[in-house]
Design a protein around this motif. Structure first.
Motif, PDB file in Angstrom:
ATOM      1  N   THR A  15     -11.905  20.412  27.219  1.00 38.10           N
ATOM      2  CA  THR A  15     -11.707  18.949  26.473  1.00 38.10           C
ATOM      3  C   THR A  15     -10.324  19.211  25.556  1.00 38.10           C
ATOM      4  OG1 THR A  15     -12.659  19.801  24.062  1.00 38.10           O
ATOM      5  CG2 THR A  15     -13.987  19.217  25.817  1.00 38.10           C
ATOM      6  N   LYS A  16     -10.021  18.176  25.086  1.00 32.11           N
ATOM      7  CA  LYS A  16      -8.793  18.187  23.901  1.00 32.11           C
ATOM      8  C   LYS A  16      -9.037  18.772  22.794  1.00 32.11           C
ATOM      9  CE  LYS A  16      -6.742  13.830  25.582  1.00 32.11           C
ATOM     10  NZ  LYS A  16      -6.102  12.458  25.181  1.00 32.11           N
ATOM     11  N   GLY A  17     -10.144  19.165  22.593  1.00 31.46           N
ATOM     12  CA  GLY A  17     -10.722  19.970  21.505  1.00 31.46           C
ATOM     13  C   GLY A  17     -10.081  21.811  21.934  1.00 31.46           C
ATOM     14  N   HIS A  18     -10.287  22.001  23.134  1.00 31.64           N
ATOM     15  CA  HIS A  18     -10.308  23.189  23.597  1.00 31.64           C
ATOM     16  C   HIS A  18      -8.598  23.342  23.515  1.00 31.64           C
ATOM     17  CE1 HIS A  18     -14.363  22.936  25.870  1.00 31.64           C
ATOM     18  NE2 HIS A  18     -14.556  23.959  24.511  1.00 31.64           N
ATOM     19  N   GLN A  19      -8.022  22.356  24.206  1.00 30.52           N
ATOM     20  CA  GLN A  19      -6.700  22.295  24.326  1.00 30.52           C
ATOM     21  C   GLN A  19      -5.855  22.788  22.942  1.00 30.52           C
ATOM     22  OE1 GLN A  19      -4.939  18.338  24.970  1.00 30.52           O
ATOM     23  NE2 GLN A  19      -3.038  19.217  26.044  1.00 30.52           N
ATOM     24  N   ASP A  20      -6.422  21.910  21.932  1.00 34.42           N
ATOM     25  CA  ASP A  20      -5.878  21.983  20.769  1.00 34.42           C
ATOM     26  C   ASP A  20      -5.792  23.547  20.043  1.00 34.42           C
ATOM     27  OD1 ASP A  20      -4.718  20.787  17.975  1.00 34.42           O
ATOM     28  OD2 ASP A  20      -6.744  21.639  17.464  1.00 34.42           O
ATOM     29  N   ILE A  21      -7.239  24.135  20.425  1.00 30.92           N
ATOM     30  CA  ILE A  21      -7.409  25.527  19.887  1.00 30.92           C
ATOM     31  C   ILE A  21      -6.192  26.322  20.444  1.00 30.92           C
ATOM     32  CG2 ILE A  21      -8.986  27.498  19.831  1.00 30.92           C
ATOM     33  CD1 ILE A  21      -9.599  25.260  17.643  1.00 30.92           C
ATOM     34  N   LYS A 112     -15.205  47.978  20.005  1.00 32.39           N
ATOM     35  CA  LYS A 112     -15.040  48.192  18.664  1.00 32.39           C
ATOM     36  C   LYS A 112     -13.497  47.596  18.306  1.00 32.39           C
ATOM     37  CE  LYS A 112     -18.270  50.650  17.232  1.00 32.39           C
ATOM     38  NZ  LYS A 112     -19.442  49.903  18.027  1.00 32.39           N
ATOM     39  N   SER A 113     -12.621  47.457  19.533  1.00 29.30           N
ATOM     40  CA  SER A 113     -11.354  46.951  19.305  1.00 29.30           C
ATOM     41  C   SER A 113     -11.111  45.644  19.198  1.00 29.30           C
ATOM     42  CB  SER A 113     -10.404  47.765  20.157  1.00 29.30           C
ATOM     43  OG  SER A 113     -10.652  47.370  21.518  1.00 29.30           O
ATOM     44  N   LEU A 114     -12.140  45.094  19.518  1.00 29.93           N
ATOM     45  CA  LEU A 114     -12.098  43.382  19.484  1.00 29.93           C
ATOM     46  C   LEU A 114     -12.348  42.759  18.446  1.00 29.93           C
ATOM     47  CD1 LEU A 114     -11.960  41.508  21.969  1.00 29.93           C
ATOM     48  CD2 LEU A 114     -14.392  41.404  22.163  1.00 29.93           C
ATOM     49  N   GLU A 115     -11.413  41.989  17.908  1.00 30.98           N
ATOM     50  CA  GLU A 115     -11.524  41.043  16.700  1.00 30.98           C
ATOM     51  C   GLU A 115     -11.488  39.518  17.114  1.00 30.98           C
ATOM     52  OE1 GLU A 115     -12.057  41.538  13.497  1.00 30.98           O
ATOM     53  OE2 GLU A 115     -11.204  43.478  13.151  1.00 30.98           O
ATOM     54  N   THR A 116     -12.461  38.657  16.505  1.00 30.64           N
ATOM     55  CA  THR A 116     -12.753  37.582  16.853  1.00 30.64           C
ATOM     56  C   THR A 116     -11.702  36.707  15.873  1.00 30.64           C
ATOM     57  OG1 THR A 116     -14.902  37.725  18.233  1.00 30.64           O
ATOM     58  CG2 THR A 116     -14.262  35.452  17.296  1.00 30.64           C
ATOM     59  N   VAL A 117     -10.976  35.541  16.281  1.00 34.66           N
ATOM     60  CA  VAL A 117     -10.070  35.082  15.540  1.00 34.66           C
ATOM     61  C   VAL A 117     -10.755  33.464  15.606  1.00 34.66           C
ATOM     62  CG1 VAL A 117      -7.781  33.947  14.837  1.00 34.66           C
ATOM     63  CG2 VAL A 117      -8.261  36.500  15.524  1.00 34.66           C
ATOM     64  N   PHE A 118     -11.063  32.796  14.300  1.00 33.74           N
ATOM     65  CA  PHE A 118     -11.511  31.464  14.470  1.00 33.74           C
ATOM     66  C   PHE A 118     -10.470  30.479  13.951  1.00 33.74           C
ATOM     67  CE2 PHE A 118     -15.027  34.339  13.840  1.00 33.74           C
ATOM     68  CZ  PHE A 118     -16.001  33.880  15.000  1.00 33.74           C
ATOM     69  N   LEU A 119     -10.448  29.399  14.786  1.00 31.63           N
ATOM     70  CA  LEU A 119      -9.580  28.481  14.223  1.00 31.63           C
ATOM     71  C   LEU A 119     -10.548  27.175  13.780  1.00 31.63           C
ATOM     72  CD1 LEU A 119      -6.451  28.472  16.148  1.00 31.63           C
ATOM     73  CD2 LEU A 119      -6.735  29.397  14.421  1.00 31.63           C
ATOM     74  N   ILE A 120     -10.449  26.708  12.739  1.00 39.58           N
ATOM     75  CA  ILE A 120     -11.155  25.345  12.555  1.00 39.58           C
ATOM     76  C   ILE A 120     -10.448  24.124  13.245  1.00 39.58           C
ATOM     77  CG2 ILE A 120     -11.789  23.860  10.452  1.00 39.58           C
ATOM     78  CD1 ILE A 120     -13.021  26.662   9.928  1.00 39.58           C
ATOM     79  N   THR A 121     -11.516  23.644  13.629  1.00 36.73           N
ATOM     80  CA  THR A 121     -10.810  22.260  14.378  1.00 36.73           C
ATOM     81  C   THR A 121     -10.192  21.400  13.632  1.00 36.73           C
ATOM     82  OG1 THR A 121     -12.036  20.507  15.605  1.00 36.73           O
ATOM     83  CG2 THR A 121     -12.979  21.026  13.703  1.00 36.73           C
ATOM     84  N   SER A 122      -9.333  20.602  14.641  1.00 35.31           N
ATOM     85  CA  SER A 122      -8.425  19.615  13.688  1.00 35.31           C
ATOM     86  C   SER A 122      -9.373  18.412  13.725  1.00 35.31           C
ATOM     87  CB  SER A 122      -7.363  19.211  14.875  1.00 35.31           C
ATOM     88  OG  SER A 122      -6.461  20.269  15.136  1.00 35.31           O
ATOM     89  N   PRO A 123      -9.729  17.693  12.597  1.00 37.80           N
ATOM     90  CA  PRO A 123     -10.629  16.898  12.054  1.00 37.80           C
ATOM     91  C   PRO A 123     -10.749  15.588  13.207  1.00 37.80           C
ATOM     92  CG  PRO A 123      -9.214  17.036  10.374  1.00 37.80           C
ATOM     93  CD  PRO A 123      -8.592  18.014  11.404  1.00 37.80           C
ATOM     94  N   GLU A 124      -9.414  15.149  13.829  1.00 36.99           N
ATOM     95  CA  GLU A 124      -9.523  14.279  14.514  1.00 36.99           C
ATOM     96  C   GLU A 124     -10.523  14.498  16.113  1.00 36.99           C
ATOM     97  OE1 GLU A 124      -7.055  15.554  13.739  1.00 36.99           O
ATOM     98  OE2 GLU A 124      -5.437  15.957  15.169  1.00 36.99           O
TER      99      GLU A 124
END
Ligand code: ADP
Length: 151
Positions: A15-21, A112-124
């Motif tokens: 989706t466009k949400g995935h594209q933005d991330i 053990k070497s895997l870090e998850t990085v989270f991006l907060i969605t763009s509100p729109e």
């Protein structure tokens, strides 16, 4: 050392949400591997995986830092094979948080070497979800506003 991130998901559809991330993630990583989790025998996708790959490739045409692959194994192990030390995920709400919190901890126990990085969605884009798009499409609605390629 280059920073390689996996962006795993079902992407049914992407989706466009995935594209933005992904686009925002490009400022953090040298490479982002969009990884479509799919078991050909068990998963019943709504949109065929081949069409989804083509759509994602079309979306990121000209972006040499973005790859798209399909995988069918534990994400934490798949990341290791691709020398990806980061996992990129998006957060829309507390429901996403509850789920992401658990999987990121399990993934780190497995790798053990895997870090998850989270991006907060763009509100729109916060209201966009693959499941709602499938529902709209199933009943003949126009989904072009929510998906970056033609489905
Ligand atoms: P999964 O099947 O693993 O939940 P999805 O394909 O639904 O995978 O989503 C992949 C990732 O993208 C998840 O981290 C999800 O929270 C995030 N995501 C989905 N939609 C959006 C959106 N509109 N904005 C930001 N992140 C999103």
């Amino acid at each position: 050392m280059s920073r390689i991130a996996l962006f795993p998901g079902s992407f049914d559809p992407f989706t466009k949400g995935h594209q933005d991330i992904v686009i925002r993630g490009l400022s953090l990583f040298d490479k982002i591997i969009i990884s479509i989790g799919h078991n050909t025998k068990k998963d019943h996708r709504y949109f065929p995986v081949d069409a989804t790959i083509r759509g994602i490739e079309e979306t990121f045409k000209g972006y040499d830092k973005v790859d798209v692959v399909v995988y069918n194994e534990l994400t934490a192990y798949f990341a290791q094979k691709h020398q990806a030390n980061y996992m990129l995920r998006g957060l829309r709400n507390t429901t996403d948080f509850e789920y992401e919190n658990s999987i990121s901890q399990v993934n780190r126990s497995l790798n053990k070497s895997l870090e998850t990085v989270f991006l907060i969605t763009s509100p729109e884009l916060a209201a966009i979800s693959s499941s709602i798009i499938r529902e709209v499409h199933r009943y003949g609605g126009d989904v072009s506003e929510f998906v970056p390629y033609t489905v």
